[in-house]
Write an enzyme that holds these catalytic residues in place. Sequence first.
Site, PDB file in Angstrom:
ATOM      1  N   THR A  12       0.818  -1.221   0.000  1.00 53.79           N
ATOM      2  CA  THR A  12       0.000   0.000   0.000  1.00 53.79           C
ATOM      3  C   THR A  12       0.852   1.271   0.000  1.00 53.79           C
ATOM      4  O   THR A  12       0.635   2.170  -0.811  1.00 53.79           O
ATOM      5  CB  THR A  12      -0.924  -0.014   1.231  1.00 53.79           C
ATOM      6  OG1 THR A  12      -1.760  -1.174   1.134  1.00 53.79           O
ATOM      7  CG2 THR A  12      -1.802   1.227   1.279  1.00 53.79           C
ATOM      8  N   ILE A  13       1.827   1.340   0.902  1.00 50.96           N
ATOM      9  CA  ILE A  13       2.652   2.550   0.987  1.00 50.96           C
ATOM     10  C   ILE A  13       3.767   2.517  -0.055  1.00 50.96           C
ATOM     11  O   ILE A  13       3.996   3.497  -0.773  1.00 50.96           O
ATOM     12  CB  ILE A  13       3.245   2.709   2.410  1.00 50.96           C
ATOM     13  CG1 ILE A  13       2.124   2.859   3.453  1.00 50.96           C
ATOM     14  CG2 ILE A  13       4.202   3.905   2.483  1.00 50.96           C
ATOM     15  CD1 ILE A  13       1.232   4.069   3.285  1.00 50.96           C
ATOM     16  N   SER A 139       3.055   7.531  11.478  1.00 46.62           N
ATOM     17  CA  SER A 139       1.893   6.888  10.850  1.00 46.62           C
ATOM     18  C   SER A 139       0.928   7.905  10.252  1.00 46.62           C
ATOM     19  O   SER A 139       1.025   9.097  10.487  1.00 46.62           O
ATOM     20  CB  SER A 139       1.158   6.043  11.886  1.00 46.62           C
ATOM     21  OG  SER A 139       0.449   6.898  12.764  1.00 46.62           O
ATOM     22  N   CYS A 140      -0.036   7.387   9.521  1.00 46.41           N
ATOM     23  CA  CYS A 140      -1.043   8.242   8.876  1.00 46.41           C
ATOM     24  C   CYS A 140      -1.785   9.086   9.894  1.00 46.41           C
ATOM     25  O   CYS A 140      -1.964  10.295   9.705  1.00 46.41           O
ATOM     26  CB  CYS A 140      -2.026   7.382   8.082  1.00 46.41           C
ATOM     27  SG  CYS A 140      -2.816   6.068   9.033  1.00 46.41           S
ATOM     28  N   GLY A 194      -1.166   9.080  20.781  1.00 53.82           N
ATOM     29  CA  GLY A 194      -0.697  10.242  21.550  1.00 53.82           C
ATOM     30  C   GLY A 194       0.814  10.223  21.730  1.00 53.82           C
ATOM     31  O   GLY A 194       1.509  11.173  21.336  1.00 53.82           O
ATOM     32  N   HIS A 219      -9.737   7.410   8.024  1.00 55.30           N
ATOM     33  CA  HIS A 219      -9.946   7.609   9.449  1.00 55.30           C
ATOM     34  C   HIS A 219     -10.592   8.985   9.663  1.00 55.30           C
ATOM     35  O   HIS A 219     -10.383   9.897   8.866  1.00 55.30           O
ATOM     36  CB  HIS A 219      -8.621   7.632  10.213  1.00 55.30           C
ATOM     37  CG  HIS A 219      -7.750   6.428  10.020  1.00 55.30           C
ATOM     38  ND1 HIS A 219      -8.100   5.172  10.437  1.00 55.30           N
ATOM     39  CD2 HIS A 219      -6.512   6.301   9.486  1.00 55.30           C
ATOM     40  CE1 HIS A 219      -7.112   4.317  10.164  1.00 55.30           C
ATOM     41  NE2 HIS A 219      -6.136   4.974   9.580  1.00 55.30           N
ATOM     42  N   GLN A 300      -5.749   6.954   4.931  1.00 59.23           N
ATOM     43  CA  GLN A 300      -4.676   6.174   5.553  1.00 59.23           C
ATOM     44  C   GLN A 300      -3.649   5.630   4.555  1.00 59.23           C
ATOM     45  O   GLN A 300      -2.527   5.331   4.913  1.00 59.23           O
ATOM     46  CB  GLN A 300      -5.268   5.021   6.357  1.00 59.23           C
ATOM     47  CG  GLN A 300      -5.830   3.855   5.537  1.00 59.23           C
ATOM     48  CD  GLN A 300      -7.213   4.123   4.964  1.00 59.23           C
ATOM     49  OE1 GLN A 300      -7.835   5.149   5.262  1.00 59.23           O
ATOM     50  NE2 GLN A 300      -7.711   3.205   4.143  1.00 59.23           N
TER      51      GLN A 300
END
Lengths: 335, 335
Positions: A12-13, A139-140, A194, A219, A300
């Site tokens: 995907t990436i 990350s996304c 976080g 997302h 994403q």
Amino acid sequence: MKVKVGINGYGTIGKRVATAVNQQDDMEIVGITKTRPTYEAKDAVKKGYPVYVPKESLEAFEAAGVPVAGTVEDMIEAADIIVDCTPGKLAEEYKAKYAAAGKKAIWQGGEDHGLTGISFNATANYKESWGAQFSRVVSCNTTGLLRTLYKIDENFKIKNAFVTLIRRSADPNDSKNGPINAIEPVVKLPTHHGPDVQSIMPWLNISTMAVKVPTTLMHVHTIVVELEKEATTEEIKEVIRNCPRVMMVKNKDGVKSTAQIMDLARELGRSRGDMFEIVVWEEGIKVVGNTLYFYQAVNQESDVIPENIDCIRSMCKLEADPAKSMEKTDRSMGL
Amino acid sequence: MKVKVGINGYGTIGKRVATAVNQQDDMEIVGITKTRPTYEAKDAVKKGYPVYVPKESLEAFEAAGVPVAGTVEDMIEAADIIVDCTPGKLAEEYKAKYAAAGKKAIWQGGEDHGLTGISFNATANYKESWGAQFSRVVSCNTTGLLRTLYKIDENFKIKNAFVTLIRRSADPNDSKNGPINAIEPVVKLPTHHGPDVQSIMPWLNISTMAVKVPTTLMHVHTIVVELEKEATTEEIKEVIRNCPRVMMVKNKDGVKSTAQIMDLARELGRSRGDMFEIVVWEEGIKVVGNTLYFYQAVNQESDVIPENIDCIRSMCKLEADPAKSMEKTDRSMGL
């Protein structure tokens, strides 16, 4: 002299980074790696990328009639920098290989910050990866949070941020994962998002909760921010509107959900119909007293792609000015 | 003498209230109303409920061979109290009819607090509807928030509550609504849920955001509460565990999502497989400093049903003690 980029892992990436590298005039693809001769491997050949494979996969590729340029080690040798998009648990092993070959490498957000000791977001800390041998594009979701919160913090100082991540369950090409009719909370608190934001903004008070929901597109974040400085809704809108790689959309224009956002991305002619920007609903931004509320959506599969390009530029010292690198990346990718 | 209950509107809520009334020894169904001879109307006949219809529907029911007991006005006449589960926009009209007939009536959370001036939740304000002619049971989401937040506030005083509601898009019997593969934010802030909680707890600082997601089973809330008094995670667990009509589940027992919750409800032999309790994941409760985080799930079709029964009891002065009424309701319904 273009920087030679190898893509280790063409999923995907990886396949999206390859397209984006190909769109730049200061870097080029020297190869991609794939472990199995899937439709993606066949498509990589059609696109003209040299395909490198693990030794143990040579036979399967030969049997499938997919031409191979060499082994993964050969690609590492041919590259100046490797963008590592391999699935989990291989990072340490490959890190040793890249180090032994004296190559630079970028990992993705699935790996821990500890692997590289440096994490990357173009808006927040482009210069921290300057000349580095190893870095990690977060990350996304983390990328999405950094793009907006960094600028809001810069302008109004964030006292506290509370975020709920409503996560897509599977990517559009994934018919294996669920749930398909349920909401699944991530009960281990705080979720990793976080702390991941804090790998780049260590001073930020941020708490995250998350649920998985049955959708494949994007997302969505609900964000509550307690501000140190007073702000009006209009002032916040102005700041968000000017965040790099953030797109403001209007509910009243018919962009009511993530479905219309991804349809818009296709209309914009983006490669693969990707939405590289973080999308914020204008009517969903509201300040009450010192508390700011807003919604944003994250594609994403693609929001981290421009960050990978900028990260290559910072690590390979191709451009010292973050704004100039981002502008070049965005222009070439059609943002 | 049992209290005679008429159910105006035999849909998702109406049919469940009918079942629950039937399970009580101090009230009985005198009839239900239906506008069209659907499978639900036919099933009501099978269950032995007198079916009343609007005058203009008499012909359609006759043609469909569904026996009718009389008109809606006849049912109002026969009842002591009407549980109004009609869809929106009919409330004022029916209120006038109930008033003219000198009858009591309960509305559901789809109507505004202003309609009745009194809203009902058994945990929070059972006594406010004592002897009242008109009251309103708040919505499924508001009921869910009140069940947990009222007790948390009572024990630790809530300074601020930030809630994200991840809402199911359609009920299980609804094949008309979406989204089916998207997340849709409610951009008008604050959403109506916070003010609705304040119709019963006017002193509570609560802000709500909401998204619709492609599932039919339950809503999920992510809740962040800033507490005035210090608390430990264990103390909070103890309070939540003791909230009436709240069920604690464990992720490690396999209750990972709303899918397993609703499967559990079927195993418990609940009528229609309903989960009348608000469900909280034990591992998802966490206190950091003065801030509490937790997840809860709400079965939108059924959590308000026991509240309707208690509301009848309060309005008809059947039981002065809220705890005794709730205990009676819960026992009869199998909670």
